[in-house]
Each structure stands twice: as C-alpha cells, then as structure tokens.
Design a protein around this motif. Structure first.
Motif, PDB file in Angstrom:
ATOM      1  N   MET A 383       0.692  -1.835   0.114  1.00 50.53           N
ATOM      2  CA  MET A 383      -0.078  -0.103  -0.058  1.00 50.53           C
ATOM      3  C   MET A 383       0.801   1.053   0.144  1.00 50.53           C
ATOM      4  N   TYR A 384       1.982   1.002   0.287  1.00 47.05           N
ATOM      5  CA  TYR A 384       2.877   1.870   1.090  1.00 47.05           C
ATOM      6  C   TYR A 384       2.489   3.060   1.413  1.00 47.05           C
ATOM      7  N   ARG A 385       2.841   3.529   2.662  1.00 49.87           N
ATOM      8  CA  ARG A 385       1.974   4.629   3.475  1.00 49.87           C
ATOM      9  C   ARG A 385       2.906   5.451   4.810  1.00 49.87           C
ATOM     10  N   GLU A 386       2.826   6.390   4.858  1.00 49.51           N
ATOM     11  CA  GLU A 386       3.997   6.926   5.496  1.00 49.51           C
ATOM     12  C   GLU A 386       3.448   6.174   7.330  1.00 49.51           C
ATOM     13  N   VAL A 387       2.098   6.432   7.664  1.00 45.82           N
ATOM     14  CA  VAL A 387       1.536   6.074   8.570  1.00 45.82           C
ATOM     15  C   VAL A 387       0.358   4.879   8.308  1.00 45.82           C
ATOM     16  N   ILE A 388       0.110   3.746   8.912  1.00 45.80           N
ATOM     17  CA  ILE A 388      -0.506   2.750   8.501  1.00 45.80           C
ATOM     18  C   ILE A 388      -1.597   2.502  10.253  1.00 45.80           C
ATOM     19  N   GLU A 389      -2.009   3.354  10.092  1.00 41.91           N
ATOM     20  CA  GLU A 389      -2.679   2.947  11.532  1.00 41.91           C
ATOM     21  C   GLU A 389      -3.662   3.384  11.866  1.00 41.91           C
ATOM     22  N   HIS A 390      -4.966   2.655  12.506  1.00 41.58           N
ATOM     23  CA  HIS A 390      -6.176   3.170  12.780  1.00 41.58           C
ATOM     24  C   HIS A 390      -6.805   4.421  13.230  1.00 41.58           C
ATOM     25  N   PRO A 391      -7.525   5.128  13.249  1.00 41.11           N
ATOM     26  CA  PRO A 391      -7.215   6.642  13.821  1.00 41.11           C
ATOM     27  C   PRO A 391      -7.889   6.848  15.075  1.00 41.11           C
ATOM     28  N   TRP A 392      -8.909   5.317  15.105  1.00 35.41           N
ATOM     29  CA  TRP A 392      -9.020   5.410  16.556  1.00 35.41           C
ATOM     30  C   TRP A 392      -7.332   5.520  17.676  1.00 35.41           C
ATOM     31  N   SER A 393      -6.658   4.612  17.291  1.00 30.58           N
ATOM     32  CA  SER A 393      -6.003   4.120  18.165  1.00 30.58           C
ATOM     33  C   SER A 393      -4.631   5.121  18.498  1.00 30.58           C
ATOM     34  N   LEU A 394      -4.723   6.263  17.907  1.00 29.69           N
ATOM     35  CA  LEU A 394      -3.678   7.431  17.623  1.00 29.69           C
ATOM     36  C   LEU A 394      -4.108   8.879  19.335  1.00 29.69           C
ATOM     37  N   PRO A 395      -3.607   8.684  19.710  1.00 33.67           N
ATOM     38  CA  PRO A 395      -4.203   9.658  20.904  1.00 33.67           C
ATOM     39  C   PRO A 395      -3.779  11.312  19.916  1.00 33.67           C
ATOM     40  N   ASP A 396      -5.067  11.837  20.340  1.00 34.24           N
ATOM     41  CA  ASP A 396      -5.042  13.253  19.507  1.00 34.24           C
ATOM     42  C   ASP A 396      -3.633  14.385  19.522  1.00 34.24           C
TER      43      ASP A 396
END
Length: 619
Positions: A383-396
């Motif tokens: 997919m080649y992405r800088e970040v691949i993480e669920h937005p819900w799991s990231l502190p604001d």
C-alpha cells in the motif's frame, strides 16, 4: 489530560522512489523480489485479481483511512503489453467506490467489496472501463454508530465448491439481495460467507478473521487478524447445530506454535510515534492495549493478507506454505503447516527461527495482501503509506502531527521468484476450448487449475463431463483429481461412480474431499449400499483426518445407517476431542442407541471414554 508531544519528536518519513525501495529489501536466500507495478499506474493498492488473460485488476483504497465519504476508491486494470514482467498500461476500470477492499474475476467482470455492498462490474464494450454496475448484496457494517475501517468485508477467494468466499470481518452485517427483497437476509456477525456467482445463493460460513483469507490445495481455509497471525477453520458452518442438544467448539482456531501475536524480526526502525504512544500507555497516561510486555514492536500487531502459496515458480518446499504480512513492521512472515492428529500446526521453518521471509528497512513498505500469480510467482501488494494505523488508536496530540494520507498517490506491487526465473508465456485461457480447460486442471500452478475450473463453471458445457470423469480417476496429481471432482459437481454431472472411486483413492486428501462431496447424496437419502460400505470402510481407517471428516459429514443425514459408523469412529477416538465433538454433533436422534452400544463394548474403559459417554448422555 492527554500528554503533549513536540513536532521535533515526530520526524516525517521520506518516501523512496521504487528503484530505491527495492534496495531496502532482504529476502530469503535463493529468491529475489522484482517490481511488477508502481505509481503512477497504481496507487494505494490493497487487493488484486488476475483474469483469464493475465490482466491484473487492482483495488485502490485511496480513501483509507477516513475519506470514504469522498468516494476516492477505484479499480484499476493493468496490462503487461510486452510480457517483460512489468505492467506498463493502466486504465481506470471503475471509480467513485467507497472503501473498496476485495475483488474476484468472474464472467468477464469483477465482484468488488465496497461496504456496505458487494457490486458486480463489467466492461461490456471493450473500452477498459466498466459500464455495467450492479449491487448484488448489501448490508455489511450497516447500523453501526462507527464503522471500523480495519473491519470491512474483504478476502474474496474462489473455492473448490465453485463458490466465491469472503471474509465479513469485525463490522459484521445483516446481508441480503436488493433485487430479491423476499429472500431473507443473513446475519453474518462473527461469520464469513460464500455465494454462488450464477444464482447468487448466499450462505454463512465459519470464519471470524479480519483482513485476508486463503485456501490451501486441499481446500482448507485460513484467516488472520491483527494479533492472531494465522488461524484455521476446523469445520464448516454447515455442520454446526445439527444436534440441538450439543454445541460444537469454536471453528476458529489459532494454530501457530509460537502464539497468536508471535515474535517478528523487523529490519526497519521503530516509528517515533509508536515509541511515544507505547510509553504513554505503559505509564497509564493514555488508554490502550499494552502489548509485547510494553515494547513498541517485535511482535505481530498488524497481521494481514494471509495467503497460502499454491504456485510453481518457487521451489517445491514452498507449496502450501502460509505467508502473512505485518503492515506495521514492514515484513512478510512465513509459516509451514502440518497436521497433528485432527489439528493443524503452523511453525517457522527451521532456518527462519530468528529471521523473516522478507523484510524492508523502509517504514513505508506496507504489505497488506499477497496473491498467487499466473506465472506461478508470489505477489506482494504494498500500500506504501507513511502511516498505517487506525485513527481511533492514536492519541490526538500525536495524530495532530501525523499525515494519515501521506502516500495516497503511491503504491507498489512486487513479485517474488527464484534467482534465474524464466517467465512463462502469458495465459490466454479465454481462448481455450473446453477440452483444453479440462487439461489445464493438471497444471502445476494452482492459479491455472483454479481459473480453468472457474471458466468451466461459467461455461456450463456438458461436453466437459466425460473428460472430467476420466481426469478424476487418472490424473497423476491428487490436487487435479480433487478439482476434477469439484468441476463435475459444478456441472451437476457428478454421479456415484467417481465418488466411490475417490473414496478408495490412495491419497488422503482425495478421500476426505470425496466424503464431503458425498454429503449431498447422504442428505437426500440417495446413497447406495455400495457407498455406505465405502464410508464404513473409512470409519475404520487409521488416519484420524478421514474419520474426523466422516464424523462431520454424517451430521448431514438422519439415516439410522450411520449408527455403526459413529460407533466405530467413537470407539477409536481416544482422547481426540475434535473427533468426539464430530460424533456428538452427528448423533442427533441416535444418542440413546449409540450410548448403549458404546457401553456394551466397554468404551468407558478407554482413554477419555467416560467423559465422552457423559457428554453423550447429556446430549
């Protein structure tokens, strides 16, 4: 209050050009990784499918993770016009597709997963762009307050049963046909599904994985989830509930000897945001799971795209191996699969105990899915992405400094082959005659067998039946004999003769498949004395897998003729809880008779026999 972080503590990652990215890979000795396609021909790929002409259909999830309302997703059609292994021509087959996640070729078009729907797209004018679009199923993830982008319907596979199988994933859904409102919808929460592409008959299947589904050569099903990197389906959903007084154990089983969230050995550095978030979680400053003993990485957290290799380009020892991506750790993991009693066991190869099949030092390498190709190679979708993480799991306070869409305009598809690999001619199975398609069922590459079987199913040419019956008996390869039997079933041309021959086959996988095929006859009370005699012989087999499958399949009939077979299977079960479960499930209506017979022959003195009798008495 949530802690804060300084921008200087979250350095951005620089994207690498495809040629430079190739230099970052470490792959198993003797193999090499080639670039098959890259931007601008493809961007944000998450799944691919090859049609009978060798063309590649690519699912581009450009709206990941949170732009599905903008309908940026699309399907690309890639072609390798000079057969040099690099796709050089692309067209937009379909666009405006929200969150597309799965694809499979059928009848000149493609089925595409795009929650809440499964749609069928087809180019009927030969323009390279689909002009036909039909919603065939709908209801996935409907009714949820928030839809999880990492829990969308996906994983389309062509099954030996001539059905298209898919993974419902964690969002679930109550799914039905918009063109047939009188047909009841099916609740697929916690279950996968399959459908007949001709009749659109939909049914629930055992499952429960997240992203990725694959079948091995014998038709056994495997799935994965973020922290459960390889799971097997121990029995099909059609068997469950046949005995209303007995509940079978869960069909979804973790099979890795090193555990669901096993150690992985990345060569890329830990991302700064991941290190900071882990420290905050360990200290209790932010909520979230503390994994790996408080380490930011080194274990499966983003297992995805499980694929069983069934090609012929890699050396034979790779056949039926499992390959799983960890998108968070920039690697592809490999597992060998073996049987232990009625269970499947997955373990690392002896020479990959502390290494991975493939790694990259590039943090933007995101292997989200794999595929078996027409050339026999293993394909890796990056997919080649800088970040691949669920937005819900990231502190604001961290998410504010990250660009979750960086890389939307990039994407790569790689091919893993041996050193010195000679690329075969491109396939043109669309031009093959029926006889040629039957002959292709003997091909050593699983893609050819599967595609030929699909085309035979599409054509419904009765002239294939005599050829398939010969192949089912005489093919040298057990996989070819199995697929020939299944192709006969798809043509409604399977009588008892080839089934009886398969029940007596020298190969265990063929015998097991024949037992499954016999279920339709058992359910309709059409099994002959000769078939019952063959099944009775299998009940006495030393191989536990055949007896286990027979126990499961006998649940599909209420005939009292199954009683002595269940008695034989139970008597030899020992402490195998899976076989005991199959017998208990199949004994509905015959519990008393089976109990008395087992007591008379002294099963209670055998290993675990008393516990089995107690369960039988309760049932």
């Amino acid at each position: 209050a949530e802690p804060s972080v300084d921008l200087k503590d979250l350095p951005r990652l620089k994207a690498l050009q495809p040629a430079d990215a190739l230099k970052t890979f470490q792959v198993r000795q003797g193999l090499k990784i080639d670039l098959a396609a890259c931007e601008p021909l493809v961007t944000s790929p998450v799944a691919i499918a090859f049609d009978e002409r060798g063309r590649m259909f690519v699912v581009e999830m450009r709206d990941y993770p949170d732009r599905n309302d903008q309908k940026l997703g699309r399907i690309r059609l890639l072609e390798d016009t000079d057969n040099d292994g690099v796709y050089d021509r692309a067209s937009i087959y379909a666009d405006g597709i929200p969150w597309p996640t799965g694809i499979l070729c059928y009848d000149g078009g493609v089925f595409v997963a795009t929650s809440p729907d499964i749609v069928y797209l087809k180019d009927t004018k030969g323009t390279g762009s689909a002009d036909l679009k039909k919603v065939v199923f709908t209801g996935f993830a409907v009714g949820l307050a928030k839809v999880n982008v990492q829990g969308l319907v996906n994983g389309f596979c062509w099954g030996l049963d001539n059905r298209i199988h898919g993974a419902t994933s964690s969002n679930g859904g109550v799914v039905g046909r918009p063109d047939a409102p009188n047909i009841p919808s099916i609740n697929l929460r916690g279950r996968d599904f399959s459908f007949d592409p001709r009749t659109l008959d939909l049914r629930a299947e055992s499952g429960g994985g997240q992203y990725g589904m694959s079948f091995d050569t014998a038709g056994r099903k495997f799935v994965c989830s973020n922290s459960h990197h390889i799971q097997a389906i121990s029995y099909d959903a059609r068997y469950a509930g046949k005995n209303p007084n007995y509940a079978m154990p869960p069909a979804l089983v973790d099979i890795a000897v090193d555990g669901p969230a096993a150690e992985v050995y990345r060569t890329s550095p830990d991302e700064a945001w991941r290190v900071i978030r882990t420290k905050w979680r360990v200290s209790g400053q932010v909520p979230g799971m503390i994994e790996g003993g408080g380490r930011p990485s080194g274990y499966f957290t983003g297992a995805t795209g499980i694929t069983i290799y069934r090609g012929n380009a890699l050396p034979p020892e790779f056949l039926d191996n499992a390959f799983i991506g960890d998108a968070g750790s920039n690697l592809v993991h490999r597992k060998l699969i073996r049987t232990q009693g009625t269970s499947l066991i997955a373990e690392r190869p002896a020479d990959e105990r502390k290494t991975e099949f493939l790694t990259s030092t590039d943090n933007a390498f995101r292997p989200v899915q794999m595929a078996n190709g027409p050339d026999g190679a293993l394909y890796i979708i990056d997919m080649y992405r800088e970040v691949i993480e669920h937005p819900w799991s990231l502190p604001d306070s961290i998410k504010t400094h990250l660009d979750l869409h960086s890389g939307t305009d990039r994407g790569r598809i790689y091919r893993v082959v041996p050193e010195g690999f000679k690329r075969p001619p491109p396939p043109r199975l669309d031009r093959a005659t029926t006889a040629e398609l039957v002959e292709l069922l003997k091909h050593p590459n699983g893609w050819h067998r599967e595609t030929a079987a699909r085309l035979l199913f599409e054509r419904q040419d009765a002239g294939a039946a005599p050829l398939l019956k010969i192949l089912a008996r005489q093919a040298e390869s057990s996989s070819s004999r199995i697929v020939a039997l299944r192709a006969l079933a798809g043509l409604h041309a399977l009588d008892q003769s080839p089934i009886l021959a398969a029940l007596a086959d020298d190969n265990l996988a063929v015998r097991i498949d024949a037992v499954q095929i016999s279920e339709a006859l058992l359910a309709r009370s059409e099994a002959t004395d000769e078939m019952w005699a063959s099944l009775s012989k299998l009940a006495k087999e030393s191989g536990v897998l055949a007896r286990y499958q027979l126990g499961l399949s006998l649940s599909m009939t209420s005939s009292p003729r199954k009683l002595p077979l269940l008695q034989t299977i139970a008597d030899s079960a020992g402490d195998d809880s899976e076989i005991a479960s199959a017998v208990l499930n199949a004994s509905s209506g015959l519990e008393g008779a089976l109990f008395n017979q087992l007591c008379d022959q002294g099963i209670s003195a055998k290993t675990n026999g008393l516990a089995f009798l107690q369960q039988l008495a309760v049932a």
